[in-house]
Scaffold this motif. Structure first.
Motif, PDB file in Angstrom:
ATOM      1  N   ASP A 160       1.827  10.295  -1.655  1.00 35.84           N
ATOM      2  CA  ASP A 160       2.156   9.606  -0.412  1.00 35.84           C
ATOM      3  C   ASP A 160       3.621   9.800  -0.037  1.00 35.84           C
ATOM      4  O   ASP A 160       3.950   9.891   1.148  1.00 35.84           O
ATOM      5  N   PHE A 161       4.488   9.866  -1.046  1.00 38.26           N
ATOM      6  CA  PHE A 161       5.895  10.138  -0.757  1.00 38.26           C
ATOM      7  C   PHE A 161       6.032  11.495  -0.058  1.00 38.26           C
ATOM      8  O   PHE A 161       6.776  11.633   0.919  1.00 38.26           O
ATOM      9  N   ASP A 162       5.334  12.484  -0.577  1.00 35.27           N
ATOM     10  CA  ASP A 162       5.389  13.817   0.043  1.00 35.27           C
ATOM     11  C   ASP A 162       4.798  13.788   1.447  1.00 35.27           C
ATOM     12  O   ASP A 162       5.374  14.356   2.383  1.00 35.27           O
ATOM     13  N   PHE A 163       3.664  13.119   1.612  1.00 30.26           N
ATOM     14  CA  PHE A 163       3.021  13.037   2.920  1.00 30.26           C
ATOM     15  C   PHE A 163       3.924  12.347   3.944  1.00 30.26           C
ATOM     16  O   PHE A 163       4.074  12.813   5.087  1.00 30.26           O
ATOM     17  N   LEU A 164       4.552  11.244   3.550  1.00 32.38           N
ATOM     18  CA  LEU A 164       5.403  10.500   4.479  1.00 32.38           C
ATOM     19  C   LEU A 164       6.663  11.290   4.828  1.00 32.38           C
ATOM     20  O   LEU A 164       7.106  11.292   5.982  1.00 32.38           O
ATOM     21  N   ARG A 165       7.233  11.964   3.852  1.00 32.42           N
ATOM     22  CA  ARG A 165       8.416  12.789   4.129  1.00 32.42           C
ATOM     23  C   ARG A 165       8.044  13.945   5.053  1.00 32.42           C
ATOM     24  O   ARG A 165       8.840  14.368   5.903  1.00 32.42           O
ATOM     25  N   TRP A 166       6.830  14.482   4.897  1.00 29.99           N
ATOM     26  CA  TRP A 166       6.312  15.538   5.784  1.00 29.99           C
ATOM     27  C   TRP A 166       6.293  15.067   7.230  1.00 29.99           C
ATOM     28  O   TRP A 166       6.562  15.819   8.155  1.00 29.99           O
ATOM     29  N   LEU A 169      10.135   2.378   1.516  1.00 29.64           N
ATOM     30  CA  LEU A 169      11.006   3.495   1.868  1.00 29.64           C
ATOM     31  C   LEU A 169      11.594   3.261   3.249  1.00 29.64           C
ATOM     32  O   LEU A 169      10.872   2.901   4.182  1.00 29.64           O
ATOM     33  N   VAL A 170      12.870   3.467   3.374  1.00 23.75           N
ATOM     34  CA  VAL A 170      13.534   3.429   4.680  1.00 23.75           C
ATOM     35  C   VAL A 170      13.988   4.849   4.993  1.00 23.75           C
ATOM     36  O   VAL A 170      14.801   5.430   4.258  1.00 23.75           O
ATOM     37  N   PHE A 171      13.442   5.417   6.055  1.00 26.23           N
ATOM     38  CA  PHE A 171      13.777   6.782   6.436  1.00 26.23           C
ATOM     39  C   PHE A 171      15.021   6.814   7.321  1.00 26.23           C
ATOM     40  O   PHE A 171      15.353   5.826   7.971  1.00 26.23           O
ATOM     41  N   LYS A 172      15.675   7.952   7.343  1.00 25.22           N
ATOM     42  CA  LYS A 172      16.876   8.097   8.170  1.00 25.22           C
ATOM     43  C   LYS A 172      16.557   7.923   9.651  1.00 25.22           C
ATOM     44  O   LYS A 172      17.440   7.576  10.449  1.00 25.22           O
ATOM     45  N   THR A 173      15.300   8.145  10.014  1.00 23.89           N
ATOM     46  CA  THR A 173      14.877   7.963  11.408  1.00 23.89           C
ATOM     47  C   THR A 173      14.696   6.495  11.769  1.00 23.89           C
ATOM     48  O   THR A 173      14.508   6.159  12.937  1.00 23.89           O
ATOM     49  N   GLY A 174      14.720   5.623  10.745  1.00 20.68           N
ATOM     50  CA  GLY A 174      14.508   4.205  10.978  1.00 20.68           C
ATOM     51  C   GLY A 174      13.113   3.715  10.639  1.00 20.68           C
ATOM     52  O   GLY A 174      12.862   2.507  10.590  1.00 20.68           O
ATOM     53  N   VAL A 175      12.183   4.635  10.408  1.00 20.05           N
ATOM     54  CA  VAL A 175      10.827   4.253  10.017  1.00 20.05           C
ATOM     55  C   VAL A 175      10.856   3.582   8.644  1.00 20.05           C
ATOM     56  O   VAL A 175      11.578   4.004   7.741  1.00 20.05           O
ATOM     57  N   ILE A 176      10.060   2.531   8.503  1.00 20.97           N
ATOM     58  CA  ILE A 176       9.926   1.841   7.221  1.00 20.97           C
ATOM     59  C   ILE A 176       8.492   2.023   6.731  1.00 20.97           C
ATOM     60  O   ILE A 176       7.538   1.825   7.481  1.00 20.97           O
ATOM     61  N   ALA A 177       8.351   2.423   5.457  1.00 23.17           N
ATOM     62  CA  ALA A 177       7.023   2.641   4.887  1.00 23.17           C
ATOM     63  C   ALA A 177       6.850   1.797   3.633  1.00 23.17           C
ATOM     64  O   ALA A 177       7.750   1.707   2.799  1.00 23.17           O
ATOM     65  N   HIS A 178       5.677   1.181   3.515  1.00 25.22           N
ATOM     66  CA  HIS A 178       5.313   0.417   2.321  1.00 25.22           C
ATOM     67  C   HIS A 178       4.197   1.187   1.608  1.00 25.22           C
ATOM     68  O   HIS A 178       3.120   1.398   2.170  1.00 25.22           O
ATOM     69  N   VAL A 179       4.469   1.597   0.379  1.00 28.21           N
ATOM     70  CA  VAL A 179       3.543   2.447  -0.375  1.00 28.21           C
ATOM     71  C   VAL A 179       3.047   1.685  -1.604  1.00 28.21           C
ATOM     72  O   VAL A 179       3.854   1.265  -2.443  1.00 28.21           O
ATOM     73  N   GLU A 180       1.748   1.523  -1.716  1.00 21.37           N
ATOM     74  CA  GLU A 180       1.161   0.808  -2.845  1.00 21.37           C
ATOM     75  C   GLU A 180       0.375   1.773  -3.720  1.00 21.37           C
ATOM     76  O   GLU A 180      -0.380   2.617  -3.222  1.00 21.37           O
ATOM     77  N   GLY A 181       0.563   1.649  -5.026  1.00 21.80           N
ATOM     78  CA  GLY A 181      -0.186   2.471  -5.966  1.00 21.80           C
ATOM     79  C   GLY A 181      -0.777   1.617  -7.062  1.00 21.80           C
ATOM     80  O   GLY A 181      -0.136   0.682  -7.553  1.00 21.80           O
ATOM     81  N   SER A 182      -2.011   1.913  -7.457  1.00 24.51           N
ATOM     82  CA  SER A 182      -2.675   1.085  -8.461  1.00 24.51           C
ATOM     83  C   SER A 182      -3.579   1.906  -9.363  1.00 24.51           C
ATOM     84  O   SER A 182      -4.332   2.766  -8.889  1.00 24.51           O
ATOM     85  N   TRP A 183      -3.512   1.624 -10.675  1.00 26.40           N
ATOM     86  CA  TRP A 183      -4.496   2.099 -11.633  1.00 26.40           C
ATOM     87  C   TRP A 183      -5.240   0.905 -12.225  1.00 26.40           C
ATOM     88  O   TRP A 183      -5.710   0.960 -13.353  1.00 26.40           O
ATOM     89  N   ARG A 184      -5.365  -0.169 -11.440  1.00 28.24           N
ATOM     90  CA  ARG A 184      -6.014  -1.389 -11.904  1.00 28.24           C
ATOM     91  C   ARG A 184      -7.300  -1.701 -11.150  1.00 28.24           C
ATOM     92  O   ARG A 184      -7.842  -2.794 -11.297  1.00 28.24           O
ATOM     93  N   HIS A 185      -7.753  -0.741 -10.352  1.00 22.78           N
ATOM     94  CA  HIS A 185      -8.979  -0.950  -9.589  1.00 22.78           C
ATOM     95  C   HIS A 185     -10.089  -0.049 -10.132  1.00 22.78           C
ATOM     96  O   HIS A 185      -9.828   0.979 -10.759  1.00 22.78           O
ATOM     97  N   ALA A 194      10.050  15.050  -3.146  1.00 25.34           N
ATOM     98  CA  ALA A 194       9.106  13.977  -3.452  1.00 25.34           C
ATOM     99  C   ALA A 194       9.436  13.360  -4.807  1.00 25.34           C
ATOM    100  O   ALA A 194       9.332  12.139  -4.998  1.00 25.34           O
ATOM    101  N   MET A 195       9.839  14.197  -5.745  1.00 29.81           N
ATOM    102  CA  MET A 195      10.244  13.697  -7.059  1.00 29.81           C
ATOM    103  C   MET A 195      11.493  12.828  -6.972  1.00 29.81           C
ATOM    104  O   MET A 195      11.614  11.825  -7.677  1.00 29.81           O
TER     105      MET A 195
END
Length: 327
Positions: free
Chosen positions: A180-186, A209-225, A304-305
């Motif tokens: 998702d980090f790579d996708f959002l940066r894309w 994530l706060v992008f230089k363009t001003g966009v804010i992204a909330h990224v959730e990841g889970s291995w508990r489902h 992305a890393m």
């Protein structure tokens, strides 16, 4: 004919092999894995040879055009550098490496050896994500302010349980939501600030994530489902773009309209004949033929890393991390 040597007979090795076997003018000449039985299951009736070491394969195969690295993250560097030493182009599964230092060394080493390095950030090749990218680029919902993505499922059963070892895996942040980090940066360019919260075992995390363009992204990841799923939602001034893999609907584009007008427009997606992995790998192989720049570059994988490493640092310190920008 392009001859591929596959390293690793695990889940991703199986996925990649299946894709190659469906391609014309591509041959999997060998699979390297100490688990002979596992490799044999992947090969089936194909004439692919099995080797226990890379050196054994290189000494016994006449022609190798590409080495495809599908081993656990912490082993990527070893095999990428060995491939470069032999002057063979490389496809490496994401993430590029376990540490930024290793990733940087791998990119520089391949460049020095004049070897092409492709990294498998396959999400860019999923039609739902590609459609979202197209809608964003076309300004379909105007200026975007907030984005939410989610990716999760059960805890992966990796070889020797390596995902549970923090010296080998970066948990959901490095080995899952880096997609998702790579996708959002894309979509939105460089990230300026990263703030993350996560559980101690790194099997659940939320990253802002706060992008230089001003966009804010909330990224959730889970291995508990129990069930794997992915979702995203883009909120713009004039509408919403959303997708949920648990639902049958394709990507939805909802435009803000008056109460007398239709409230939503569905953007249909045709069923794929080929998997995103097939499309990705075919794209990489075609780039080798044409010398074109791939949709996702090794530098993209490094960026992305950077976001993943910043998120891990933020979890450790409890503070936001400011990224320095271009190297």
């Amino acid at each position: 004919m392009q001859n591929v040597l596959l390293i690793g007979a695990g889940t991703m090795g199986k996925e990649h092999a299946s894709s190659y076997y469906d391609m014309e003018d591509v041959r999997v000449v060998g699979i390297v894995d100490t688990r002979i039985d596992q490799a044999q299951k992947i090969i089936g009736e194909h004439d692919t040879k099995i080797f226990q070491t890379l050196e054994e394969a290189l000494n016994n195969l006449e022609q190798i055009d590409v080495i495809d690295v599908c081993v656990p993250t912490f082993l990527h560097k070893e095999y990428v550098l060995k491939a470069a030493d032999y002057g063979i182009d490389v496809i490496c599964e994401k993430p590029l490496a376990y540490t930024l230092e290793d990733a940087h060394e791998m990119i520089e080493y391949c460049d020095k050896k004049n070897v092409k390095l492709f990294v498998g950030h396959v999400v860019r090749f999923f039609p739902q994500y590609a459609k979202a990218k197209e809608l964003v680029a076309n300004g379909s919902i105007g200026d975007i302010g907030v984005v939410r993505t989610r990716r999760g499922g059960h805890f992966p059963a990796g070889w020797s349980d390596w995902y549970s070892d923090k010296t080998k895996s970066g948990g959901v942040i490095l080995d899952l939501i880096i997609h998702d980090f790579d996708f959002l940066r894309w979509n939105f360019g460089e990230v300026e600030r990263v703030f993350a919260k996560g559980l101690p075992d790194l099997d659940y995390a939320i990253v802002t994530l706060v992008f230089k363009t001003g966009v804010i992204a909330h990224v959730e990841g889970s291995w508990r489902h129990q069930t794997f799923s992915t979702q995203f939602e883009f909120a713009g001034k004039s509408g919403i773009i959303e997708y949920d893999s648990l639902k049958e609907e394709p990507v939805l584009l909802s435009i803000n309209q008056s109460i007398d007008e239709k409230s939503g427009v569905e953007v249909p997606q045709s069923p794929l004949r080929k998997s995103p992995y097939y499309i990705e790998l075919q794209h990489f192989l075609n780039c080798l033929k044409t010398n074109e720049t791939p949709i996702v570059t090794a530098e993209d994988a490094y960026k992305a890393m950077e976001i993943s490493v910043a998120a891990l640092q933020s979890i450790k310190t409890g503070l936001p991390v400011i990224l320095k920008g271009e190297n």
